[in-house]
Design an enzyme around this catalytic site. Sequence first.
Site, PDB file in Angstrom:
ATOM      1  N   TYR A  70      27.004  31.606  24.548  1.00 45.40           N
ATOM      2  CA  TYR A  70      25.819  32.275  25.113  1.00 45.40           C
ATOM      3  C   TYR A  70      25.791  33.769  24.803  1.00 45.40           C
ATOM      4  O   TYR A  70      24.798  34.439  25.039  1.00 45.40           O
ATOM      5  CB  TYR A  70      25.783  32.073  26.648  1.00 45.40           C
ATOM      6  CG  TYR A  70      26.977  32.670  27.368  1.00 45.40           C
ATOM      7  CD1 TYR A  70      26.959  33.990  27.814  1.00 45.40           C
ATOM      8  CD2 TYR A  70      28.127  31.924  27.589  1.00 45.40           C
ATOM      9  CE1 TYR A  70      28.059  34.546  28.452  1.00 45.40           C
ATOM     10  CE2 TYR A  70      29.216  32.461  28.227  1.00 45.40           C
ATOM     11  CZ  TYR A  70      29.183  33.771  28.665  1.00 45.40           C
ATOM     12  OH  TYR A  70      30.275  34.318  29.289  1.00 45.40           O
ATOM     13  N   ASN A  77      38.095  24.339  34.576  1.00 44.58           N
ATOM     14  CA  ASN A  77      37.508  25.667  34.396  1.00 44.58           C
ATOM     15  C   ASN A  77      37.376  26.431  35.713  1.00 44.58           C
ATOM     16  O   ASN A  77      36.983  27.580  35.724  1.00 44.58           O
ATOM     17  CB  ASN A  77      36.127  25.573  33.711  1.00 44.58           C
ATOM     18  CG  ASN A  77      35.040  25.139  34.675  1.00 44.58           C
ATOM     19  OD1 ASN A  77      35.249  24.258  35.513  1.00 44.58           O
ATOM     20  ND2 ASN A  77      33.876  25.745  34.566  1.00 44.58           N
ATOM     21  N   GLY A  99      24.105  28.404  25.110  1.00 44.28           N
ATOM     22  CA  GLY A  99      24.827  27.935  26.285  1.00 44.28           C
ATOM     23  C   GLY A  99      24.586  28.746  27.551  1.00 44.28           C
ATOM     24  O   GLY A  99      25.338  28.584  28.521  1.00 44.28           O
ATOM     25  N   LYS A 148      41.885  25.719  29.139  1.00 45.26           N
ATOM     26  CA  LYS A 148      41.315  24.725  30.060  1.00 45.26           C
ATOM     27  C   LYS A 148      42.213  23.506  30.254  1.00 45.26           C
ATOM     28  O   LYS A 148      42.174  22.863  31.300  1.00 45.26           O
ATOM     29  CB  LYS A 148      39.934  24.284  29.570  1.00 45.26           C
ATOM     30  CG  LYS A 148      38.896  25.388  29.701  1.00 45.26           C
ATOM     31  CD  LYS A 148      37.530  24.927  29.222  1.00 45.26           C
ATOM     32  CE  LYS A 148      36.564  26.079  29.118  1.00 45.26           C
ATOM     33  NZ  LYS A 148      35.372  25.921  29.930  1.00 45.26           N
ATOM     34  N   ASN A 177      36.063  17.890  13.732  1.00 48.85           N
ATOM     35  CA  ASN A 177      36.882  19.083  13.961  1.00 48.85           C
ATOM     36  C   ASN A 177      37.674  19.421  12.708  1.00 48.85           C
ATOM     37  O   ASN A 177      38.097  18.521  11.976  1.00 48.85           O
ATOM     38  CB  ASN A 177      37.841  18.853  15.137  1.00 48.85           C
ATOM     39  CG  ASN A 177      38.505  20.139  15.593  1.00 48.85           C
ATOM     40  OD1 ASN A 177      37.835  21.101  15.936  1.00 48.85           O
ATOM     41  ND2 ASN A 177      39.826  20.161  15.580  1.00 48.85           N
TER      42      ASN A 177
END
Length: 263
Positions: free
Chosen positions: A211, A86, A232, A65, A149
């Site tokens: 998802y 995206n 998602g 991305k 992170n």
Amino acid sequence: MKKYFVIGNPIKHSLSPKLHNFWIKKKNINATYDKILATQDDLPKICDQIREKKINGLNITVPFKNDIIRNLDELSLEAKETQSVNTIYFKDNKIIGHNTDIIGFKFSIEKVQYDVSKKKILILGAGGVVPSLIYSLNKMGASKIIVCNRTKSKAENLKHLFNGIEIVNWGEIPNFDMIINATSLGLKNGDVIDLDFSKVGNGKFFYDVIYNPAETNFLKIGKKFGNKTENGKMMFIYQASASFELWHGINVNIDDETINQIN
């Protein structure tokens, strides 16, 4: 026949072709949509194919991305401010990068009627979708955004775009109202995030941008401790519909028939 693709690595899990081809068929558009397992070295060649009109549009997923940007001519305001793309299309002899993740996330939160304003949000991960989440959360009035992170320096780099965020070490679980898994941990059924959520209490909101699978181990843990959970799927559908409209100039209904495509 027009050709559209989603590119990423990994890409096997992506249901973008299923969703876009469903809409293409429904709207009687002469087009196809497929997926490409790409490498870093493939990006310039793929963008050349857009310039040559061999490819009419692209969706970009993990991990490209940001990396795709150097191959583009122009960015939309949202893509520029997040440095995350995206969706790509060709207009006026320019390859343009856009970000529909922002609106996809916003609509998905609105659909479950969760009020982000004045809430503390903890984001796990610092990859390509995270700037979109931060941008959207800021617009929705979150009081604090904390990023955690595994590689701390990558999280610190986000401060160049959003200086108001807070960074904590991996393993620290500060107090939060909503937690978002924006790592790729969960794409494989055996993936487990090595964090201890046993002391966070209940009544929180666990959100996973993944998802597929529909319920990751992260969401199972959230549910186990009595928290609200959401995957998602709706973010994915809303961002896809925004891409579809950019390419084809056609609105699609997000109805039960559409939602049932993603199971």
